[in-house]
Scaffold this motif. Structure first.
Motif, PDB file in Angstrom:
ATOM      1  N   ASP A   1      37.124   4.127 107.086  1.00 50.64           N
ATOM      2  CA  ASP A   1      35.773   4.054 107.636  1.00 50.64           C
ATOM      3  C   ASP A   1      35.378   5.377 108.270  1.00 50.64           C
ATOM      4  OD1 ASP A   1      37.024   4.168 110.113  1.00 50.64           O
ATOM      5  OD2 ASP A   1      36.939   2.003 110.421  1.00 50.64           O
ATOM      6  N   ALA A   2      34.158   5.422 108.778  1.00 54.66           N
ATOM      7  CA  ALA A   2      33.625   6.676 109.302  1.00 54.66           C
ATOM      8  C   ALA A   2      34.431   7.175 110.484  1.00 54.66           C
ATOM      9  CB  ALA A   2      32.161   6.487 109.709  1.00 54.66           C
ATOM     10  N   PHE A   3      34.966   6.262 111.289  1.00 45.70           N
ATOM     11  CA  PHE A   3      35.725   6.698 112.462  1.00 45.70           C
ATOM     12  C   PHE A   3      37.030   7.371 112.049  1.00 45.70           C
ATOM     13  CE2 PHE A   3      37.264   6.863 116.683  1.00 45.70           C
ATOM     14  CZ  PHE A   3      38.606   6.538 116.639  1.00 45.70           C
ATOM     15  N   THR A   4      37.799   6.704 111.183  1.00 50.70           N
ATOM     16  CA  THR A   4      39.084   7.279 110.801  1.00 50.70           C
ATOM     17  C   THR A   4      38.911   8.522 109.960  1.00 50.70           C
ATOM     18  OG1 THR A   4      39.188   5.829 108.872  1.00 50.70           O
ATOM     19  CG2 THR A   4      40.272   5.057 110.865  1.00 50.70           C
ATOM     20  N   SER A   5      37.789   8.662 109.278  1.00 47.45           N
ATOM     21  CA  SER A   5      37.603   9.834 108.434  1.00 47.45           C
ATOM     22  C   SER A   5      37.396  11.094 109.252  1.00 47.45           C
ATOM     23  CB  SER A   5      36.417   9.631 107.492  1.00 47.45           C
ATOM     24  OG  SER A   5      35.198   9.620 108.204  1.00 47.45           O
ATOM     25  N   ARG A   6      37.111  10.959 110.534  1.00 45.67           N
ATOM     26  CA  ARG A   6      36.944  12.146 111.367  1.00 45.67           C
ATOM     27  C   ARG A   6      38.288  12.775 111.725  1.00 45.67           C
ATOM     28  NH1 ARG A   6      32.889   8.744 113.785  1.00 45.67           N
ATOM     29  NH2 ARG A   6      30.818   9.545 113.346  1.00 45.67           N
TER      30      ARG A   6
ATOM     31  N   SER B   1      38.698  12.826  92.104  1.00 45.33           N
ATOM     32  CA  SER B   1      40.119  13.026  92.416  1.00 45.33           C
ATOM     33  C   SER B   1      40.670  11.973  93.364  1.00 45.33           C
ATOM     34  CB  SER B   1      40.341  14.420  93.013  1.00 45.33           C
ATOM     35  OG  SER B   1      39.582  14.597  94.196  1.00 45.33           O
ATOM     36  N   GLY B   2      39.821  11.036  93.812  1.00 45.52           N
ATOM     37  CA  GLY B   2      40.301   9.949  94.648  1.00 45.52           C
ATOM     38  C   GLY B   2      40.378  10.266  96.120  1.00 45.52           C
ATOM     39  N   ASP B   3      39.785  11.369  96.551  1.00 45.89           N
ATOM     40  CA  ASP B   3      39.825  11.735  97.968  1.00 45.89           C
ATOM     41  C   ASP B   3      38.680  11.118  98.763  1.00 45.89           C
ATOM     42  OD1 ASP B   3      42.111  13.716  98.109  1.00 45.89           O
ATOM     43  OD2 ASP B   3      40.924  14.606  96.500  1.00 45.89           O
ATOM     44  N   LEU B   4      37.592  10.776  98.085  1.00 41.27           N
ATOM     45  CA  LEU B   4      36.429  10.161  98.727  1.00 41.27           C
ATOM     46  C   LEU B   4      36.199   8.797  98.093  1.00 41.27           C
ATOM     47  CD1 LEU B   4      33.968  10.581 100.684  1.00 41.27           C
ATOM     48  CD2 LEU B   4      32.706  11.427  98.682  1.00 41.27           C
TER      49      LEU B   4
ATOM     50  N   TYR C   1      32.415  10.909 106.265  1.00 40.94           N
ATOM     51  CA  TYR C   1      33.195  10.501 105.098  1.00 40.94           C
ATOM     52  C   TYR C   1      33.624  11.728 104.288  1.00 40.94           C
ATOM     53  CZ  TYR C   1      31.970   5.581 105.776  1.00 40.94           C
ATOM     54  OH  TYR C   1      31.847   4.320 106.277  1.00 40.94           O
ATOM     55  N   VAL C   2      32.695  12.641 104.075  1.00 36.11           N
ATOM     56  CA  VAL C   2      33.014  13.860 103.330  1.00 36.11           C
ATOM     57  C   VAL C   2      34.017  14.705 104.110  1.00 36.11           C
ATOM     58  CG1 VAL C   2      32.079  15.996 102.365  1.00 36.11           C
ATOM     59  CG2 VAL C   2      30.797  13.859 102.148  1.00 36.11           C
ATOM     60  N   GLN C   3      33.808  14.809 105.404  1.00 35.35           N
ATOM     61  CA  GLN C   3      34.729  15.586 106.232  1.00 35.35           C
ATOM     62  C   GLN C   3      36.156  15.035 106.129  1.00 35.35           C
ATOM     63  OE1 GLN C   3      34.522  15.199 110.584  1.00 35.35           O
ATOM     64  NE2 GLN C   3      34.384  17.440 110.694  1.00 35.35           N
ATOM     65  N   GLY C   4      36.290  13.718 106.209  1.00 27.38           N
ATOM     66  CA  GLY C   4      37.609  13.108 106.087  1.00 27.38           C
ATOM     67  C   GLY C   4      38.208  13.310 104.707  1.00 27.38           C
ATOM     68  N   ALA C   5      37.366  13.234 103.671  1.00 28.88           N
ATOM     69  CA  ALA C   5      37.847  13.430 102.303  1.00 28.88           C
ATOM     70  C   ALA C   5      38.317  14.864 102.087  1.00 28.88           C
ATOM     71  CB  ALA C   5      36.740  13.082 101.310  1.00 28.88           C
ATOM     72  N   VAL C   6      37.597  15.824 102.662  1.00 30.22           N
ATOM     73  CA  VAL C   6      37.998  17.227 102.544  1.00 30.22           C
ATOM     74  C   VAL C   6      39.343  17.443 103.237  1.00 30.22           C
ATOM     75  CG1 VAL C   6      37.433  19.584 103.276  1.00 30.22           C
ATOM     76  CG2 VAL C   6      35.679  18.135 102.232  1.00 30.22           C
ATOM     77  N   ARG C   7      39.522  16.828 104.394  1.00 30.66           N
ATOM     78  CA  ARG C   7      40.806  16.956 105.087  1.00 30.66           C
ATOM     79  C   ARG C   7      41.940  16.367 104.254  1.00 30.66           C
ATOM     80  NH1 ARG C   7      38.750  15.339 111.198  1.00 30.66           N
ATOM     81  NH2 ARG C   7      38.244  17.468 111.872  1.00 30.66           N
ATOM     82  N   ARG C   8      41.678  15.253 103.631  1.00 30.53           N
ATOM     83  CA  ARG C   8      42.699  14.642 102.779  1.00 30.53           C
ATOM     84  C   ARG C   8      43.025  15.563 101.609  1.00 30.53           C
ATOM     85  NH1 ARG C   8      43.674  11.282  98.375  1.00 30.53           N
ATOM     86  NH2 ARG C   8      45.086   9.535  98.774  1.00 30.53           N
ATOM     87  N   PHE C   9      41.993  16.117 100.982  1.00 32.53           N
ATOM     88  CA  PHE C   9      42.199  17.055  99.877  1.00 32.53           C
ATOM     89  C   PHE C   9      43.019  18.255 100.348  1.00 32.53           C
ATOM     90  CE2 PHE C   9      41.069  20.898  97.626  1.00 32.53           C
ATOM     91  CZ  PHE C   9      41.199  20.536  96.295  1.00 32.53           C
ATOM     92  N   GLN C  10      42.661  18.800 101.504  1.00 36.80           N
ATOM     93  CA  GLN C  10      43.387  19.957 102.028  1.00 36.80           C
ATOM     94  C   GLN C  10      44.851  19.617 102.288  1.00 36.80           C
ATOM     95  OE1 GLN C  10      40.680  20.567 105.301  1.00 36.80           O
ATOM     96  NE2 GLN C  10      39.703  22.346 104.340  1.00 36.80           N
ATOM     97  N   ALA C  11      45.104  18.439 102.841  1.00 36.46           N
ATOM     98  CA  ALA C  11      46.490  18.033 103.109  1.00 36.46           C
ATOM     99  C   ALA C  11      47.276  17.910 101.809  1.00 36.46           C
ATOM    100  CB  ALA C  11      46.503  16.710 103.867  1.00 36.46           C
ATOM    101  N   ARG C  12      46.643  17.377 100.764  1.00 33.64           N
ATOM    102  CA  ARG C  12      47.336  17.212  99.479  1.00 33.64           C
ATOM    103  C   ARG C  12      47.652  18.551  98.816  1.00 33.64           C
ATOM    104  NH1 ARG C  12      45.568  15.319  95.166  1.00 33.64           N
ATOM    105  NH2 ARG C  12      43.308  15.487  95.464  1.00 33.64           N
ATOM    106  N   HIS C  13      46.953  19.604  99.229  1.00 36.13           N
ATOM    107  CA  HIS C  13      47.143  20.916  98.615  1.00 36.13           C
ATOM    108  C   HIS C  13      47.803  21.919  99.562  1.00 36.13           C
ATOM    109  CE1 HIS C  13      44.270  18.985  95.938  1.00 36.13           C
ATOM    110  NE2 HIS C  13      44.590  19.879  95.021  1.00 36.13           N
TER     111      HIS C  13
END
Length: 431
Positions: A57-62, A126-129, A142-154
């Motif tokens: 959700d929006a909270f955890t994505s931050r 890619s399944g990040d968002l 949501y985008v911010q959290g997805a970018v963080r997830r992408f960055q962590a995966r890379h």
């Protein structure tokens, strides 16, 4: 490619950053923008796409979306996990890949711009968002959290905004990523599954160390590995000894490449760093009697006294290998905070190495944490043989997926994957 000389990074030195060669080859050709958009939409909405995205959700994505787990990179299920990832990426490629992202403005939380639509599409594919986040111009939480997830995966800094290095990773094509997964499947299969019930694994491109027990990661330590010009070797061995408060015998390569130039600049360097010179009879030699402008280094032994500021600090971990490399502590702890940790001359520096010491000596009577700390505090060089030698593997894995299904990628720092888009472009902070 043996133990390197730790040197403090000057405060005015540019921090090494992860750089991919610009652009990504292999994107499937599309005749015009409308058909490209249709292909992306079809892929996003395909029923067979599977549960690739994390629903948050929006909270955890931050918060940074952690992709770490206690699942080791290798193990009995590693080939099957990679095959599953390959099947997913084959579907992505067959459906047209993902779009390139071309920002009109700096992309960060709070921005409204049409280029955010490209970013959302890229992250959904890619399944990040999550698909439910939709396509819009808004760079929201949501985008911010997805970018963080992408960055962590890379293996990038989990900032949540699009910097140069994140953008280049985003724009590596799906076809190139698929080939990277296939290359690493071959490597994993060649390694086999019998790594030991307890083993240590250093993944060189990821620059970290795993202590694995019964197919679960007991410890994961940040590491510093060899720079591209002095790479850490791929090897399999067994850890048989830990030396607390080790002296350091400087390898010939470092004497020639590093110490000779340093002594020309600063004649007090050896004395200041408590490095002594000895002839072949064990007699100490005064550094002031040596011609440091000579082309070749003197045929002497260079040995640094034990101590917290020595090149190996508290610990040296020994295992048999033809490269004369080992794992060790370091006084330069700040280097572990860098994203690019390819700084050594081949040996591997381990953050929080005393935790690894305790784990390695778990089955060696009398060597609990308290005794280890007391020994280090005493300052006397003390070798300890492990009661049960522990298998040790230095591997080169740039793409993997644990059984949690999260697919991870790292830079091809030694250019072994065969695709220039994946290479690490070295800077003065690495070479």
């Amino acid at each position: 490619m043996t133990k390197d000389l730790d040197r403090k990074t000057p405060t005015n030195k540019t921090v090494s950053r992860r750089r991919f060669i610009a652009g990504a080859a292999g994107v499937l050709a599309m005749p015009h923008l409308a058909s490209a958009q249709s292909a992306v939409d079809a892929l996003i909405n395909t029923p067979g796409r599977g549960n690739w995205d994390d629903q948050f959700d929006a909270f955890t994505s931050r918060a940074p979306a952690s992709v770490s787990s206690n699942q080791p990179i290798l193990g009995p299920n590693a080939p099957a996990n990679l095959m599953q990832a390959i099947a997913q990426y084959q579907q992505i490629v067959t459906s047209g890949g993902w779009p390139q992202v071309h920002p009109n403005v700096p992309l960060q939380f709070g921005v409204y711009d049409p280029s955010v639509q490209q970013l959302r599409q890229r992250l959904i594919v890619s399944g990040d968002l999550p698909r439910s986040a939709g396509i819009s111009d808004s760079y929201d939480s949501y985008v911010q959290g997805a970018v963080r997830r992408f960055q962590a995966r890379h293996g990038l800094s989990e900032t949540g905004y699009i910097d140069e290095y994140t953008l280049k990773a985003l724009n590596v094509s799906a076809r190139v990523r698929l080939a990277q997964l296939e290359t690493n499947l071959t490597r994993v299969e060649d390694l086999g599954s019998d790594l030991g019930e307890r083993y240590v694994l250093v993944n060189i491109p990821a620059a970290y160390c795993e202590a694995v027990e019964q197919d679960s990661v007991a410890l994961r330590n940040v590491a510093i590995v060899g720079r591209p010009s002095r790479p850490t070797p791929i090897l399999n061995s067994k850890i048989f000894e830990i030396i607390f408060n080790p002296p350091w015998t400087v390898p010939r390569s470092i004497i020639q490449k590093d110490i000779m130039p340093l002594m020309r600049e600063d004649p007090n360097y050896l004395v200041d760093n408590k490095i002594r010179l000895y002839d072949n009879k064990g007699n100490e030699v005064d550094p002031m009697t040596i011609d440091w402008n000579a082309e070749k280094a003197p045929n002497l032994t260079f040995r640094q006294d034990p101590g917290p500021n020595s090149a190996m600090a508290s610990t040296k971990i020994n295992f048999h290998n033809k490269h004369a490399v080992y794992m060790h502590d370091t006084p330069s702890q700040s280097l572990f905070n860098d994203i690019v940790r390819f700084e050594s001359s081949g040996c591997v520096r381990i953050e929080n190495v005393r935790d690894l010491d305790v784990w390695l000596l778990k089955n060696t009577p009398g060597w609990d944490r308290q005794h280890i700390e007391q020994t280090i505090h005493a300052g006397i060089s003390t070798p300890v043989n492990l009661a049960d030698p522990v298998p040790n593997h230095f591997v080169y894995i740039t793409a993997w997926s644990a059984k949690d299904g999260v697919v991870q990628f790292r830079d091809d720092i030694y250019n072994l994957d065969g695709a220039p888009e994946l290479a690490l472009q070295t800077t003065s902070g690495i070479e």
